[in-house]
Design an enzyme around this catalytic site. Structure first.
Site, short mmCIF file in Angstrom:
data_model
loop_
_atom_site.label_atom_id
_atom_site.label_comp_id
_atom_site.label_asym_id
_atom_site.label_seq_id
_atom_site.Cartn_x
_atom_site.Cartn_y
_atom_site.Cartn_z
N HIS A 296 4.78 5.92 -17.87
CA HIS A 296 4.91 4.42 -17.23
C HIS A 296 3.64 3.82 -17.20
O HIS A 296 3.61 2.75 -16.62
CB HIS A 296 5.13 4.55 -15.68
CG HIS A 296 6.63 4.62 -15.38
ND1 HIS A 296 7.64 3.53 -15.14
CD2 HIS A 296 7.42 5.58 -15.27
CE1 HIS A 296 8.78 3.85 -15.20
NE2 HIS A 296 8.82 5.13 -15.06
N LYS B 268 2.82 -8.98 -6.73
CA LYS B 268 2.67 -7.75 -7.47
C LYS B 268 1.55 -6.75 -6.95
O LYS B 268 0.77 -7.48 -6.01
CB LYS B 268 2.63 -7.49 -8.80
CG LYS B 268 1.33 -8.60 -9.47
CD LYS B 268 1.20 -8.44 -10.90
CE LYS B 268 2.28 -9.50 -11.45
NZ LYS B 268 3.10 -9.10 -12.35
N ARG B 269 1.56 -5.52 -7.07
CA ARG B 269 0.40 -4.84 -6.42
C ARG B 269 -1.01 -5.36 -6.83
O ARG B 269 -1.07 -5.99 -7.92
CB ARG B 269 0.52 -3.31 -6.82
CG ARG B 269 1.60 -2.66 -6.19
CD ARG B 269 1.22 -2.53 -4.49
NE ARG B 269 0.23 -1.88 -4.30
CZ ARG B 269 0.50 -0.60 -3.71
NH1 ARG B 269 1.44 0.04 -3.53
NH2 ARG B 269 -0.63 0.17 -3.49
N LYS C 145 -4.31 -6.30 -13.28
CA LYS C 145 -3.17 -7.39 -12.96
C LYS C 145 -3.64 -8.74 -12.81
O LYS C 145 -3.17 -9.80 -12.79
CB LYS C 145 -2.29 -6.97 -11.91
CG LYS C 145 -1.22 -5.66 -12.19
CD LYS C 145 -0.33 -5.39 -10.73
CE LYS C 145 0.57 -4.50 -11.03
NZ LYS C 145 1.56 -4.64 -11.95
N THR D 176 8.36 -5.81 -14.43
CA THR D 176 9.57 -6.14 -13.85
C THR D 176 9.93 -7.43 -13.03
O THR D 176 10.80 -8.01 -13.12
CB THR D 176 10.40 -5.07 -13.30
OG1 THR D 176 9.55 -4.43 -12.03
CG2 THR D 176 10.91 -3.79 -14.06
N LYS E 124 12.49 -10.54 -13.04
CA LYS E 124 13.16 -11.27 -11.95
C LYS E 124 12.88 -12.63 -11.71
O LYS E 124 13.62 -13.39 -11.79
CB LYS E 124 12.53 -10.77 -10.59
CG LYS E 124 12.93 -9.19 -10.36
CD LYS E 124 11.96 -8.57 -9.23
CE LYS E 124 11.81 -7.23 -9.34
NZ LYS E 124 10.74 -6.52 -8.51
C1 LIG Z 1 9.65 -5.92 -8.76
C2 LIG Z 1 8.85 -5.48 -7.78
C3 LIG Z 1 7.42 -4.95 -8.25
C4 LIG Z 1 6.82 -4.89 -9.49
O1 LIG Z 1 6.34 -6.20 -9.77
P1 LIG Z 1 5.34 -6.19 -11.25
O2 LIG Z 1 5.09 -7.64 -11.35
O3 LIG Z 1 6.15 -5.69 -12.59
O4 LIG Z 1 4.22 -5.45 -10.93
C5 LIG Z 1 6.70 -4.55 -7.15
N1 LIG Z 1 7.08 -4.63 -5.75
C6 LIG Z 1 8.24 -5.27 -5.49
C7 LIG Z 1 8.50 -5.24 -3.86
C8 LIG Z 1 9.02 -5.69 -6.51
O5 LIG Z 1 10.29 -6.18 -6.00
#
Ligand SMILES: *Cc1c(COP(=O)(O)O)cnc(C)c1O
Length: 812
Positions: A353, A541-542, A547, A649, A653
């Site tokens: 990952h 995101k985190r 990022k 991911t 979404k």
């Molecule tokens: C999808 C998701 C992530 C991943 O987001 P990235 O933009 O790919 O880092 C992190 N936290 C939650 C709650 C999510 O639903």
């Protein structure tokens, strides 16, 4: 099921479980009764599914993951059962607000971010595709911390998600497993055979709590098995009358229960904490032993294990499966090394990952030796054989042996262990996989070219579109029918509607409604009014350096400066939304949160700037909050330093919900761009190749960008002159990390390119027809990023498992 039936069932359940009438019942009791009613129909299918797998002797995949970020399950379970509408109608008819009832479910936050959410999406797709799949995880007593923002700072609170009973789980005392830690290994020879005896170890009971995973519109109910660590009184001898033993016992009990007490809150970061290592072995050993017990009931030779079982490990966290499976085969089953090794290698598959060096697990040798003395011997032997093989078979790699070894310089490299011990090594997006092959894991790719493969991540469109955005799902279905729900790639059928003004208007209306919903939430919780017409720009995101939330903030501060310089400027109003948790020990990330809130405070209260811009940090980003934000988003910020985001991911979404991506050529952004075409994504920034070139040559000079770009200087100087803060705080640490530590993530390098790209976003949004067309093109191509596609690829190319139809259980 009709509204009348269900009302009747609900009344009966309230009486039998709580001794209450509908009028007396609290929302929580209504929620719990509904879950009980659902379980009455889920459980027979659950039993039937497991029975079918056993009878068919289906090959099964076990997905081992330290994280499962499930969020709430009630709505997706109802959706998959085809009962969401009737449940909502029934609740409404009984004068309960369905949303309030569903809110009684606490998010299961047993994960940090993308990796954990991926595992949850995979479970949904496995069951929906009728594939025999299990999740194996840990039932942490505390999930990821709850985040509060106090005075602009992140504050962490414990997430006691089990405070009310977790309605979906079933405790299986009869399936308990003993896991052993520490002790010593005694080697003896009996009849010329080596025997290894483990003495003086600490016993931990692993109790499984099973959660049913309901497939969409089928009878499949798979299992997520979450292990909880409990102490045992069995072998504890209470001798003395002075209470000594009792206190000793309590200490022991506490030390055992700590193992599954909490989830480590670090994302893309590795910390060598002994308790974390114990958690990993706890999952691995309990999971593997339970698999072996079940396998033995099939009465098949061990040599055929890989015809029945495949173990996928989600990152290196569970890579002790390799030596643990060896231990079971060697010591418990008395197989020889070569045979045991062949079985292990055929059974285990590994998903990588990350390529971030700070995230690659390396455990101190002595820690492993103390905690798992027998596994240590086995790892030592695996390493010896691997290095010898390299020496003799790959003379060209001889000088690379120290860097390829599993055990070197007092450390055990978990990724090396996972790669050597498995038959498949996959990356999670095309770019990521090629970086693994060509750079980070290059020597391993030379040795094991056939093991490497790519499986681009995906998300379940059932949760992230059908359930999170029913308005959009509805107009899609009106246009192209319902086929896309089972075959998400058929979302391409809406592409011809991209230029249809009537369809565009429908998409615009849904987006507008979703924005109003979000605006209501924001008004309620933050007392901030947002303009319905504003661009909703989201960065969720985190919080992590790579990022680059900071790059986004620099653009915002730049816009702020521009508005101050030119108060009559024309600009499409924008609301910038951030949602992000920072690891509690990650000081830089926490300062970025503080800076975001400080910038928000300044901008939102500025008499003129606030007409154009709003900035909002939404606290406690988690699955449930994501489900609220994403349907309302126009712009998706996917701006990681190229090469650093393995896939992402969140990007998927958001595209699925019609947001346009502004992004670097990183992770799955690259593939999103290939599908939608350059006109339908805003790409900027240096490439991963350029990042590697800079790193190789060592000639990046962040300071040059600061010196040469007046706009950038004007932004950065505001960090250190207390413009955004009182006298007590400033942001010089951030400033210094960029200038004196030479900006590890190339924020300054990409600033100019990002600004130009943001200008294109702004211009494009002004032409709504054009924007809506792009938005529909994104939705139309998002089916390629459904986790159904990902899981099909895993099933066919790695796992070699087949769909198994579960007979329909007669509904009573
Ligand atoms: C999808 C998701 C992530 C991943 O987001 P990235 O933009 O790919 O880092 C992190 N936290 C939650 C709650 C999510 O639903």
């Amino acid at each position: 099921m009709t509204v009348d039936n269900l009302s009747q069932l609900l009344k009966e359940k309230l009486t039998s479980s709580f001794g209450k009438s509908l009028e007396e019942a609290t929302t929580k009791e209504v929620f719990q009764s509904i879950c009980l009613i659902m379980k009455d129909s889920i459980h027979p299918n659950w039993q039937m599914t497991q029975q079918t797998y056993d009878e068919n002797e289906s090959k099964q995949v076990y997905y081992f993951s330290m994280e499962f970020l499930l969020g709430r399950m009630i709505e997706t379970n109802l959706l998959n059962m085809g009962l969401l509408d009737v449940y909502k109608e029934t609740l409404t008819s009984l004068e309960f607000n369905p949303e309030e009832v569903f809110k009684e479910e606490h998010d299961a936050g047993l994960g940090n971010g993308g990796l954990g959410r991926l595992a949850a999406c995979f479970l949904d797709s496995l069951a929906s595709l009728q594939l025999p799949g299990y999740g194996m995880g840990i039932r942490y007593k505390y999930g990821l911390f709850q985040q509060k923002v106090v005075n602009g700072y992140q504050v962490e609170l414990p997430d006691y998600w089990l405070e009310d009973e977790y309605m979906w789980e079933t405790k299986r005392n009869d399936k308990a497993i003993e896991v052993r830690f520490g002790g010593t290994v005694e080697t003896t020879t009996i009849n010329g055979e080596l025997h290894f005896q483990h003495h003086d170890y600490e016993r931990v009971l692993a109790i499984p709590y099973d959660v049913p995973i309901v497939g969409y519109d089928n009878s499949t109910v798979n299992t997520l098995r979450l292990w909880s660590a409990e102490s045992t009184t069995n072998h504890f001898h209470f001798h003395s009358s002075r209470g000594h033993d009792y206190y000793h016992y309590l200490d022991y009990k506490r030390s055992i229960e700590k193992i599954s007490e909490f989830l480590y809150p670090d994302d893309s970061y590795y910390e060598g904490k002994i308790l974390r290592l114990k958690q990993q072995y706890f999952l691995v050993s309990a999971g593997l032993q339970s698999i072996m017990q079940k396998y033995k009931k099939r009465n098949k030779p061990l040599q055929e294990l890989s015809k029945h079982v495949v173990i996928q490990i989600n990152d290196t966290h569970p890579s002790l499966v390799v030596p643990e499976l060896m231990r079971i085969l060697l010591d418990d089953e008395r197989l020889g090394w070569d045979e045991a090794w062949a079985i292990t290698q055929e059974t285990v598959a590994y998903t990588n990952h990350t390529t971030l060096s700070e995230a690659l697990e390396k455990w101190p040798e002595d820690m492993i030796e103390t905690l798992f003395p027998r596994l240590y011997q086995i790892i030592y032997e695996i390493n010896e054989r691997f290095c010898k093989m390299l020496w003799f078979d790959y003379p060209e790699l001889r000088e690379k042996i120290p860097e390829m070894a599993i055990l070197a310089y007092g450390q055990i490299h978990m990724a090396h262990l996972a790669m050597v011990g498995s038959f498949s090594i996959n990356g999670v997006a095309k770019l990521h996989t090629s970086i693994l092959k060509d750079r980070v894991m290059k020597p391993f790719h030379i040795v094991y070219p056939d093991r490497f493969n790519n499986k681009t991540n995906g998300i379940t469109h059932r949760r992230w579109l059908l359930n999170a955005n029913p308005g959009l799902a509805h107009i899609i279905t009106e246009a192209i029918g319902t086929d896309w729900i089972k075959k998400p790639e058929q979302l391409v059928s809406i592409l011809p509607y991209a230029t249809d003004p009537a369809f565009q208007d429908l998409v615009a209306r849904v987006k507008h409604e979703n924005k109003q919903n979000l605006a209501t939430y924001i008004k309620q919780h933050y007392n901030l009014t947002i303009d319905d017409e504003a661009i909703v720009d989201v960065h969720i995101k985190r919080l992590h350096g790579y990022k680059r939330q900071l790059l986004n903030l620099f653009h915002i501060i730049h816009l702020y400066n521009t508005c101050l310089e030119n108060p009559s400027i024309k600009m499409t109003p924008r609301i910038f939304i951030f949602g992000a948790k920072a690891a509690p020990g990650y000081t830089f990330a926490k300062q970025v949160i503080k800076l975001t809130n400080a910038v928000a405070e300044k901008i939102n209260h500025h008499p003129t700037v606030s007409k154009h811009l709003k900035v909002l940090f939404l606290e406690n980003y988690q699955v449930t909050l994501a489900e609220k934000i994403i349907p309302a988003a126009d712009v998706s910020e996917q701006i990681s330093t190229a090469s650093k985001e393995a896939s992402g991911t969140g990007n998927m979404k958001l595209m699925m919900n019609g947001a346009l991506t502004i992004g670097t050529q990183d992770g799955a952004n690259v593939e999103i761009g290939e599908y939608v075409g350059n006109d339908n994504i805003f790409t900027f920034g240096i490439t991963s190749e350029e990042v590697f070139q800079y790193q190789m040559r060592g000639d990046y000079r962040a300071r040059d960008y600061y010196n040469d770009d007046r706009r950038l200087r004007n932004v950065m100087d505001l960090l250190v002159n207390q413009h955004f803060s009182g006298d007590d705080v400033d942001f010089k640490d951030i400033f210094y990390s960029l200038l004196y530590n030479n900006d590890e993530y190339f924020v300054l390098r990409d600033f100019d390119s990002y600004l130009s790209s943001q200008q294109r976003v702004d211009q494009c949004y002004q032409n709504q027809r054009d924007w809506l067309q792009k938005s529909i093109v994104n939705i139309g191509h998002s089916g390629a990023f459904s986790s159904d596609r990902t899981i099909r690829e895993y099933a066919e190319e790695i796992w070699k498992i087949q769909p198994t139809t579960v007979p329909t259980h007669p509904i009573l």
